[in-house]
Design a protein around this motif. Sequence first.
Motif, PDB file in Angstrom:
ATOM      1  N   ILE A 227       0.842  -1.208   0.000  1.00 35.01           N
ATOM      2  CA  ILE A 227       0.000   0.000   0.000  1.00 35.01           C
ATOM      3  C   ILE A 227       0.870   1.249   0.000  1.00 35.01           C
ATOM      4  O   ILE A 227       0.605   2.204  -0.740  1.00 35.01           O
ATOM      5  CB  ILE A 227      -0.954  -0.020   1.212  1.00 35.01           C
ATOM      6  N   HIS A 228       1.904   1.255   0.818  1.00 35.36           N
ATOM      7  CA  HIS A 228       2.787   2.416   0.844  1.00 35.36           C
ATOM      8  C   HIS A 228       3.477   2.620  -0.500  1.00 35.36           C
ATOM      9  O   HIS A 228       3.662   3.766  -0.946  1.00 35.36           O
ATOM     10  CB  HIS A 228       3.836   2.252   1.946  1.00 35.36           C
ATOM     11  N   ALA A 229       3.865   1.526  -1.143  1.00 31.51           N
ATOM     12  CA  ALA A 229       4.512   1.632  -2.453  1.00 31.51           C
ATOM     13  C   ALA A 229       3.553   2.232  -3.478  1.00 31.51           C
ATOM     14  O   ALA A 229       3.925   3.098  -4.284  1.00 31.51           O
ATOM     15  CB  ALA A 229       5.000   0.254  -2.905  1.00 31.51           C
ATOM     16  N   GLN A 230       2.278   1.781  -3.455  1.00 31.61           N
ATOM     17  CA  GLN A 230       1.286   2.305  -4.397  1.00 31.61           C
ATOM     18  C   GLN A 230       0.976   3.779  -4.105  1.00 31.61           C
ATOM     19  O   GLN A 230       0.822   4.574  -5.038  1.00 31.61           O
ATOM     20  CB  GLN A 230       0.000   1.467  -4.302  1.00 31.61           C
ATOM     21  N   LEU A 231       0.927   4.153  -2.840  1.00 36.03           N
ATOM     22  CA  LEU A 231       0.643   5.547  -2.498  1.00 36.03           C
ATOM     23  C   LEU A 231       1.805   6.458  -2.883  1.00 36.03           C
ATOM     24  O   LEU A 231       1.588   7.633  -3.225  1.00 36.03           O
ATOM     25  CB  LEU A 231       0.351   5.671  -0.998  1.00 36.03           C
ATOM     26  N   ASP A 232       3.038   5.919  -2.824  1.00 32.34           N
ATOM     27  CA  ASP A 232       4.180   6.716  -3.290  1.00 32.34           C
ATOM     28  C   ASP A 232       4.044   7.032  -4.778  1.00 32.34           C
ATOM     29  O   ASP A 232       4.384   8.141  -5.220  1.00 32.34           O
ATOM     30  CB  ASP A 232       5.484   5.961  -3.035  1.00 32.34           C
ATOM     31  N   LEU A 233       3.538   6.072  -5.526  1.00 29.76           N
ATOM     32  CA  LEU A 233       3.337   6.296  -6.963  1.00 29.76           C
ATOM     33  C   LEU A 233       2.215   7.317  -7.209  1.00 29.76           C
ATOM     34  O   LEU A 233       2.224   8.007  -8.228  1.00 29.76           O
ATOM     35  CB  LEU A 233       3.011   4.985  -7.658  1.00 29.76           C
ATOM     36  N   CYS A 234       1.250   7.395  -6.286  1.00 33.72           N
ATOM     37  CA  CYS A 234       0.153   8.364  -6.440  1.00 33.72           C
ATOM     38  C   CYS A 234       0.643   9.803  -6.300  1.00 33.72           C
ATOM     39  O   CYS A 234      -0.068  10.731  -6.700  1.00 33.72           O
ATOM     40  CB  CYS A 234      -0.936   8.097  -5.392  1.00 33.72           C
ATOM     41  N   GLU A 235       1.823  10.002  -5.746  1.00 31.02           N
ATOM     42  CA  GLU A 235       2.379  11.334  -5.572  1.00 31.02           C
ATOM     43  C   GLU A 235       3.563  11.577  -6.499  1.00 31.02           C
ATOM     44  O   GLU A 235       4.333  12.531  -6.291  1.00 31.02           O
ATOM     45  CB  GLU A 235       2.821  11.522  -4.118  1.00 31.02           C
ATOM     46  N   ASP A 236       3.720  10.762  -7.509  1.00 33.82           N
ATOM     47  CA  ASP A 236       4.852  10.895  -8.422  1.00 33.82           C
ATOM     48  C   ASP A 236       4.707  12.173  -9.254  1.00 33.82           C
ATOM     49  O   ASP A 236       3.603  12.647  -9.527  1.00 33.82           O
ATOM     50  CB  ASP A 236       4.932   9.678  -9.347  1.00 33.82           C
ATOM     51  N   GLU A 237       5.842  12.711  -9.674  1.00 34.98           N
ATOM     52  CA  GLU A 237       5.825  13.931 -10.474  1.00 34.98           C
ATOM     53  C   GLU A 237       5.307  13.687 -11.879  1.00 34.98           C
ATOM     54  O   GLU A 237       4.742  14.599 -12.495  1.00 34.98           O
ATOM     55  CB  GLU A 237       7.236  14.516 -10.532  1.00 34.98           C
ATOM     56  N   ASP A 238       5.481  12.495 -12.397  1.00 37.81           N
ATOM     57  CA  ASP A 238       4.984  12.158 -13.731  1.00 37.81           C
ATOM     58  C   ASP A 238       3.465  11.934 -13.664  1.00 37.81           C
ATOM     59  O   ASP A 238       2.983  11.065 -12.930  1.00 37.81           O
ATOM     60  CB  ASP A 238       5.682  10.896 -14.239  1.00 37.81           C
ATOM     61  N   SER A 239       2.742  12.722 -14.433  1.00 38.08           N
ATOM     62  CA  SER A 239       1.284  12.658 -14.356  1.00 38.08           C
ATOM     63  C   SER A 239       0.740  11.305 -14.808  1.00 38.08           C
ATOM     64  O   SER A 239      -0.250  10.808 -14.254  1.00 38.08           O
ATOM     65  CB  SER A 239       0.670  13.768 -15.214  1.00 38.08           C
ATOM     66  N   SER A 240       1.383  10.684 -15.811  1.00 36.34           N
ATOM     67  CA  SER A 240       0.877   9.393 -16.298  1.00 36.34           C
ATOM     68  C   SER A 240       1.030   8.314 -15.224  1.00 36.34           C
ATOM     69  O   SER A 240       0.133   7.474 -15.045  1.00 36.34           O
ATOM     70  CB  SER A 240       1.625   8.988 -17.570  1.00 36.34           C
TER      71      SER A 240
END
Length: 599
Positions: free
Chosen positions: A64-77
């Motif tokens: 879950i933490h790994a997926q949430l980190d991706l939700c805040e990524d700078e790349d919009s895609s």
Amino acid sequence: MASVEQLYKDYGILADAKEKAGEHEDTYNSILAAVEGGTSEKRLAAQFIPKFFKYFPSLSEKAIHAQLDLCEDEDSSIRRQAIKELPNLCRASPDNHFHIADVLTQLLQSDDPQDTSIVNSALMALFKLDAENTLGGLFNQILTGEELVRERAIKFLSMRIKTFPEDIITPQVEETLIQKCKEVLSDVTGEEFISFMKILSSTKTMQSLQGRKQLVDLIVDQGDFQSDFIPTEPDLVDRLTQCLKQAVPLFSKNVQSTQFVEYLCEKVIPVLDDIKPAETDKKTENGDKEDEVSKAESKEEDDKTKEGDSEEKQKDEEGKEAGGKTTQHTGDQGDDKDAKAGVKLEILKYLADMAIYSGEIAVEPQMTNLYNSLLEYMPLPPPESEEDQSEESKDDPQLQFSVVECLMHTFHCLAHKQPDFLAGEANAERLKDFRIRLQYFARGVQLSMKQLRLALRGKTGNQLKTDENKIKVAALRITSNINTLIKDLMHNPPSYKSSIILSWKPIQKQGASTSPEPAKKRPNITPITFDSDKKTQATSKKARGTPYSPPGGKYSSKAGRAPTGGDANYGNWGSSNYGGSYGNYNRNKGRGRNRGRWY
């Protein structure tokens, strides 16, 4: 760190293992580590982590933490792909539903429209999976989150809650929603209060009789009717108007407005002239900046008066308003005065709406406050002496018809439940003074009605849709309503039978007639008849067709003939016998025992 090729290899291993994928924990850890990789690796990780999430409960928190980190990524895609996949984590593990809903609610603060749209879709998907826990996550941020998150979460609820079908918003979910809303209502702004009232009103529970009573109780608590009303506090004024606005549609014969009417008559009306509205550019919904009748009359005067005369008249009026001084009001002072008059009229209109469904209120101080407030706008006639009359004519009273319509209609509704307030023997002087004011006010009302009818005569269709004529039509409705109420109150004793449609209410058009149409016979159909019908028809024809003939013979000749002449000319209503006395009665009818004109 896994490369793109390694990620595809890991995916193949877990996909081939099917239900035994949980045995390959190292492979799943390799996918989780890709969160630290490049753009392509992150995009693949955002898809692969939710897909195999259910097989690794021991790694759920890390995933879950790994997926949430991706939700805040700078790349919009990458960010949008990770947000889109969050509901899949809840499908695999319902225990994480509350946490994921909480995170998605925080993501509503994004300024990117596409991100916001995807977050909304993800929240909608969560509602379909578990509406109760999704509500829990939303309200957790409403109660404890930042202002921007709170604002957007409330907006999401108010817009989306009505769109869910019944299989999602079950009675249990609805009960949770109502309970959460009540918790939030303990500390809300005016706009938030309106939003939550709309949310509650959309539920089935609150649409019932008991539900509407609960809503009324919530509004009473929000309005804090136990405390005194401070008219100089703009926030309190705004809160009062918002509460009244939300409460008016809820009242009916079974849901009375007595609490609101009592509060307004006891604590608001006495200080209504001191009211200070909140600073806002928005116009009040029910409050008009000027009295409609005054607008219409001033327009007529402007059309007939020259430009120079109108300027002098305006200066004189401004001097009177300033207490005899020649200084003029500034623009800010005029705007404040208009805003104050608008809010004041808005509150009085709400009071008039509520009075229809109010129960009996106390004479002291509530009825007395209302009556005294009405008298302030209904002056006594000027003195009859010429000297006094010439002096008083300089300061002719300006009749505020819109305010009088509200107050008089409210008094008419409430006095109906307490007729002794005017008709009691102890209140004879009060009734006498009130009738003098009514007679004088009726003159101004009827004069205005006459002028407005002349101005609107012959105008139909598009001509009545202009702003000028709309004001005149509204003014005519106001004066007509006041005229109807005055006629009722001028009865001896005062009557309360008339019913009016308040000027700001839409007039209901008469629909098609609901009476059943007479049955039409179908063509070329021979009606069914019976022998008994034929006999009855023949008998009736025979009875109608046999004329009366006087008896003849030796006995009838002794009866003689009927007398003629004399006083039997009762058919002539203009004769000196029956008709003469009736004509005298008709001319003298209505001249005794207070049957003369009512003004």
